[in-house]
Design a protein around this motif. Structure first.
Motif, mmCIF file in Angstrom:
data_model
loop_
_atom_site.group_PDB
_atom_site.id
_atom_site.type_symbol
_atom_site.label_atom_id
_atom_site.label_comp_id
_atom_site.label_asym_id
_atom_site.label_seq_id
_atom_site.Cartn_x
_atom_site.Cartn_y
_atom_site.Cartn_z
ATOM 1 N N ASN A 83 29.714 75.346 9.721
ATOM 2 C CA ASN A 83 28.553 76.236 9.835
ATOM 3 C C ASN A 83 28.701 77.136 11.059
ATOM 4 O O ASN A 83 27.971 76.981 12.050
ATOM 5 N N PRO A 84 29.640 78.090 11.018
ATOM 6 C CA PRO A 84 29.908 78.917 12.194
ATOM 7 C C PRO A 84 28.710 79.754 12.650
ATOM 8 O O PRO A 84 28.669 80.193 13.800
ATOM 9 N N GLU A 85 27.722 79.926 11.784
ATOM 10 C CA GLU A 85 26.532 80.683 12.173
ATOM 11 C C GLU A 85 25.704 79.947 13.238
ATOM 12 O O GLU A 85 24.815 80.530 13.860
ATOM 13 N N LEU A 89 24.489 77.739 19.341
ATOM 14 C CA LEU A 89 23.880 76.524 19.893
ATOM 15 C C LEU A 89 24.859 75.698 20.727
ATOM 16 O O LEU A 89 24.451 74.788 21.441
ATOM 17 N N LEU A 90 26.141 76.008 20.638
ATOM 18 C CA LEU A 90 27.153 75.220 21.348
ATOM 19 C C LEU A 90 27.127 75.485 22.848
ATOM 20 O O LEU A 90 26.991 76.624 23.293
ATOM 21 N N PHE A 91 27.281 74.417 23.594
ATOM 22 C CA PHE A 91 27.377 74.503 25.042
ATOM 23 C C PHE A 91 28.717 75.125 25.409
ATOM 24 O O PHE A 91 29.762 74.711 24.909
ATOM 25 N N LYS A 92 28.674 76.126 26.257
ATOM 26 C CA LYS A 92 29.900 76.794 26.702
ATOM 27 C C LYS A 92 30.038 76.548 28.206
ATOM 28 O O LYS A 92 29.225 76.989 28.989
ATOM 29 N N GLN A 93 31.088 75.816 28.543
ATOM 30 C CA GLN A 93 31.317 75.453 29.928
ATOM 31 C C GLN A 93 31.888 76.643 30.687
ATOM 32 O O GLN A 93 32.791 77.334 30.203
ATOM 33 N N ASN A 94 31.348 76.881 31.874
ATOM 34 C CA ASN A 94 31.897 77.941 32.725
ATOM 35 C C ASN A 94 33.208 77.465 33.324
ATOM 36 O O ASN A 94 33.287 76.366 33.839
#
Length: 95
Positions: A83-85, A89-94
């Motif tokens: 479900n790439p849409e 919602l995914l956490f993106k780490q800096n």
């Protein structure tokens, strides 16, 4: 079928209050990110799409709360891949 938030898990139970499944998580990032550690469905409830129903409920809750998700659970990882849409919602780490 009812969904109940209890400490560090979302529980799914039937009308007799028997647990059918749960999603276990912890919070990180100053309580802004759910780390989904496991998705469990009881043997008698398998094959009925319960893992997906719980995941959809969980992700809708996170979206309304403006939280992100870090999926460690293999089921949740596969759900996001299918479900790439929902990538927002995914956490993106800096880095």
């Amino acid at each position: 079928m009812d969904f109940i938030w209890q400490d560090d898990q979302l529980i799914c139970q039937n009308e007799q209050q028997e647990m059918l499944g749960n999603i276990g998580f912890k919070m990180i990032n100053n309580d802004q990110t759910y780390v989904i550690e496991r998705t469990f469905v009881a043997e008698q409830a398998r094959g009925q799409g319960l893992a997906e129903k719980m995941t959809v409920f969980f992700l809708e809750h996170a979206k309304v709360q403006n939280k992100t998700i870090l999926p460690l659970c293999s089921y949740t990882q596969k759900y996001f891949a299918a479900n790439p849409e929902l990538e927002h919602l995914l956490f993106k780490q800096n880095k």
